[in-house]
Scaffold this active site. Sequence first.
Site, short mmCIF file in Angstrom:
data_model
loop_
_atom_site.label_atom_id
_atom_site.label_comp_id
_atom_site.label_asym_id
_atom_site.label_seq_id
_atom_site.Cartn_x
_atom_site.Cartn_y
_atom_site.Cartn_z
N SER A 1 49.04 41.77 36.73
CA SER A 1 50.14 42.64 37.17
C SER A 1 51.34 42.32 36.12
O SER A 1 52.40 43.25 35.65
CB SER A 1 50.28 42.30 38.62
OG SER A 1 50.81 40.93 38.74
N LEU B 1 44.23 39.13 39.28
CA LEU B 1 45.33 39.98 39.89
C LEU B 1 46.78 39.63 39.40
O LEU B 1 47.61 40.63 39.08
CB LEU B 1 45.26 40.10 41.30
CG LEU B 1 44.14 40.78 41.83
CD1 LEU B 1 44.00 40.45 43.37
CD2 LEU B 1 44.01 42.11 41.74
N TYR B 2 47.10 38.52 39.71
CA TYR B 2 48.52 38.12 39.23
C TYR B 2 48.74 38.38 37.90
O TYR B 2 49.79 38.91 37.61
CB TYR B 2 48.69 36.55 39.59
CG TYR B 2 50.07 36.23 39.39
CD1 TYR B 2 51.20 36.52 40.14
CD2 TYR B 2 50.41 35.15 38.67
CE1 TYR B 2 52.42 36.16 39.79
CE2 TYR B 2 51.72 34.76 38.33
CZ TYR B 2 52.77 35.25 38.94
OH TYR B 2 54.01 34.68 38.90
N LEU B 3 47.87 37.72 37.10
CA LEU B 3 48.15 37.73 35.47
C LEU B 3 48.14 39.23 34.94
O LEU B 3 48.83 39.59 34.14
CB LEU B 3 47.46 36.90 34.76
CG LEU B 3 47.49 35.54 34.90
CD1 LEU B 3 46.41 34.64 34.12
CD2 LEU B 3 48.64 34.80 35.08
#
Length: 243
Positions: A158, A154-156
């Site tokens: 985004s 999710l973080y990477l």
Amino acid sequence: MSHSLQGKTAIVTGSSRDIGRAIAEGLAADGAAVVVNYVGNAKAADDVVAAIVSKGGKAIAIRADISNVSDIRRLFDEAESQFGDLNIVVANVGVAVIKPLVEASEADFDLVFGTNARGTFFTLQEAARRVRDGGRIIAVSTGGTKMFFTQTALYLGSKGAVEQFVRVLSRELGPRGVTVNALSPGFTDTDLLPERDRAVAAGMSPFGRIGAPRDVADVAVFLASDEARWLTGENIQAGGGVA
């Protein structure tokens, strides 16, 4: 103060703590009038403003939730009302949910992409509309997009979107002399770096340590300066040699 940014105005989103705070303080130290943006912790934002003012700088705090487009527009409206024309925008806000991809919920996705991707997109859009010719736009990504980590889809994902926004916008704003760059910190002493990972992270750098927020902020201040006028559409790695 070096005053190389004297007469410039800047917005730094998510600047009540960590890297955002260091960027806000660094821009102010070089002479820029800075809008310190926060969403939940007014005291922390006021502390940043007080620290800047105590050193002879100029700053105000404005609350705005970057996941809310109307808040983004209000942030820019209030910044212009207080300081006039904008020259520098640093899209720094970011959140992370760390878990295996198969365990991520719709709510997790909406939180991370709603803030990091959607929020940054509309911050960049507003910056493109408002920053004066010859201005500087910087979006904070992460060195993690160049690496392979579990539980970070999710973080990477985004932040990968942010890097593509930067590449496209740099082309669109080039004729106005506005530079648009991504700044990608490596392992840095912030709330996003778990204590259990810090020793390993330090060992991955030739310097044998993790970064301090100031290490990243100094690169951001450079990107906001006239000396960086020939850099645009780039993803600047500020990770202490971690690759």
